[in-house]
Design a protein around this motif. Structure first.
Motif, mmCIF file in Angstrom:
data_model
loop_
_atom_site.group_PDB
_atom_site.id
_atom_site.type_symbol
_atom_site.label_atom_id
_atom_site.label_comp_id
_atom_site.label_asym_id
_atom_site.label_seq_id
_atom_site.Cartn_x
_atom_site.Cartn_y
_atom_site.Cartn_z
ATOM 1 N N LYS A 11 -18.816 52.389 -10.298
ATOM 2 C CA LYS A 11 -18.365 51.878 -11.587
ATOM 3 C C LYS A 11 -17.871 50.438 -11.527
ATOM 4 O O LYS A 11 -18.104 49.647 -12.449
ATOM 5 N N ASN A 12 -17.188 50.081 -10.457
ATOM 6 C CA ASN A 12 -16.615 48.734 -10.356
ATOM 7 C C ASN A 12 -17.494 47.753 -9.572
ATOM 8 O O ASN A 12 -17.105 46.604 -9.366
ATOM 9 N N LEU A 13 -18.684 48.194 -9.155
ATOM 10 C CA LEU A 13 -19.576 47.329 -8.362
ATOM 11 C C LEU A 13 -20.584 46.647 -9.270
ATOM 12 O O LEU A 13 -21.803 46.760 -9.100
ATOM 13 N N THR A 14 -20.078 45.908 -10.226
ATOM 14 C CA THR A 14 -20.950 45.315 -11.246
ATOM 15 C C THR A 14 -21.802 44.166 -10.719
ATOM 16 O O THR A 14 -22.806 43.806 -11.334
ATOM 17 N N ASN A 15 -21.409 43.602 -9.580
ATOM 18 C CA ASN A 15 -22.172 42.481 -9.010
ATOM 19 C C ASN A 15 -23.048 42.905 -7.828
ATOM 20 O O ASN A 15 -23.637 42.051 -7.166
ATOM 21 N N PHE A 30 -25.471 57.278 -14.573
ATOM 22 C CA PHE A 30 -25.610 55.915 -14.068
ATOM 23 C C PHE A 30 -25.929 54.926 -15.185
ATOM 24 O O PHE A 30 -26.360 53.802 -14.916
ATOM 25 N N GLN A 31 -25.741 55.323 -16.407
ATOM 26 C CA GLN A 31 -26.037 54.425 -17.515
ATOM 27 C C GLN A 31 -25.184 53.162 -17.429
ATOM 28 O O GLN A 31 -23.972 53.225 -17.257
ATOM 29 N N ASN A 32 -25.855 52.014 -17.532
ATOM 30 C CA ASN A 32 -25.214 50.698 -17.501
ATOM 31 C C ASN A 32 -24.563 50.367 -16.160
ATOM 32 O O ASN A 32 -23.791 49.402 -16.073
ATOM 33 N N LEU A 33 -24.842 51.155 -15.126
ATOM 34 C CA LEU A 33 -24.316 50.851 -13.792
ATOM 35 C C LEU A 33 -25.338 50.034 -12.994
ATOM 36 O O LEU A 33 -26.531 50.055 -13.270
ATOM 37 N N LEU A 34 -24.838 49.306 -12.013
ATOM 38 C CA LEU A 34 -25.674 48.478 -11.126
ATOM 39 C C LEU A 34 -26.600 47.544 -11.917
ATOM 40 O O LEU A 34 -27.795 47.466 -11.651
#
Length: 273
Positions: A11-15, A30-34
């Motif tokens: 969740k917090n690994l947006t980069n 996993f929607q909107n993740l990575l």
């Protein structure tokens, strides 16, 4: 190996741009993740994809090598979201055929090496106009390539070694950018096409352990050819005089070509040999 990762853990690994995992499963939402994931190395991946709404839209490199995945694997549809994909590595997978590739309009490298069960390449590969490298080496059950492979405009590397392929599809005037053709150990290959002359950029031709009986006259058109390996071609009995036109040829290997009784006089013209 065998671990399960939930969407919550990312969740917090947006980069995150590169993810390597071996034998793991993805589960949960996993929607909107990575959103920035570019390279996914998911070797020995599981048979069942449990992740919901997995949309790796920005993927450039996808490595699924060593997986027990089949053509009906549930992960194919979400991965087709990766329309910018350039590299697809399926080496040593258990596929009998490859999935529809029509979604991958930017694909440059397709590696199917050592897919021992592969019997067919989906015809959609013909529509991938960007393909630079196709490797089906050691796909021991593969008997043919789609005809359209012989018309690819950007293909630079074609590796078909150790397959049951009997014919190399080369359309006249096509494959003009091909630099490497590896057909070694194709023991059902008995001849090269006359359209071989189209391969004006070819620098390496590997015919080791094939059953070709002669080199075609058109081989003299391969002005950039530097390496010609026809060693252990035990049925090779004739080399045309046109071989003397290969001004760039620096290595000619004819080891144990038992039926070859003589070389043409033009062999003396090979100034780079």
């Amino acid at each position: 190996m065998g671990e399960t990762y939930t969407g919550e853990r990312f969740k917090n690994l947006t980069n995150l741009r590169f993810l390597r995992t071996n034998g793991a499963n993805l589960t949960g939402d996993f929607q909107n993740l990575l959103p920035k994931l570019r390279w996914l190395e998911w070797t020995s991946c599981c048979l069942d994809l449990e992740a919901a709404i997995f949309r790796p839209k920005k993927l450039i490199v996808l490595d699924l090598s060593g997986g027990k995945i089949r053509e009906d694997w549930g992960g194919w549809d979400p991965l087709k979201m990766a329309t910018e994909l350039k590299v697809l590595n399926l080496k040593c997978c258990t596929l009998r055929t490859i999935p529809d590739l029509s979604a991958f309009k930017s694909l440059e490298i397709l590696n199917l090496e050592c897919c021992k069960h592969l019997e067919e390449i989906h015809p959609s590969v013909e529509g991938v106009k960007t393909l630079v490298s196709l490797n089906v080496g050691s796909c021991e059950k593969l008997e043919e390539l789609p005809r359209g492979v012989g018309k690819m405009e950007k293909l630079r590397e074609l590796r078909i070694k150790n397959t049951k392929i009997q014919e190399i599809p080369i359309s006249r005037g096509c494959l003009t950018k091909l630099e490497t053709l590896d057909a070694s150990n194709c023991q059902l290959l008995t001849q090269l096409p006359k359209s071989l002359a189209s391969l004006v950029s070819l620098t390496k031709l590997d015919l080791l352990y094939t059953r070709i009986e002669e080199l075609p006259e058109s081989i003299g058109s391969l002005k950039k050819l530097r390496i010609l390996d026809a060693s252990y071609c035990k049925l090779l009995a004739h080399i045309p005089n046109s071989i003397g036109d290969l001004a760039s040829l620096s290595l000619l290997n004819l080891t144990e070509c038992y039926k070859l009784a003589q070389l043409p006089g033009s062999i003396g013209s090979l100034v780079s040999l």
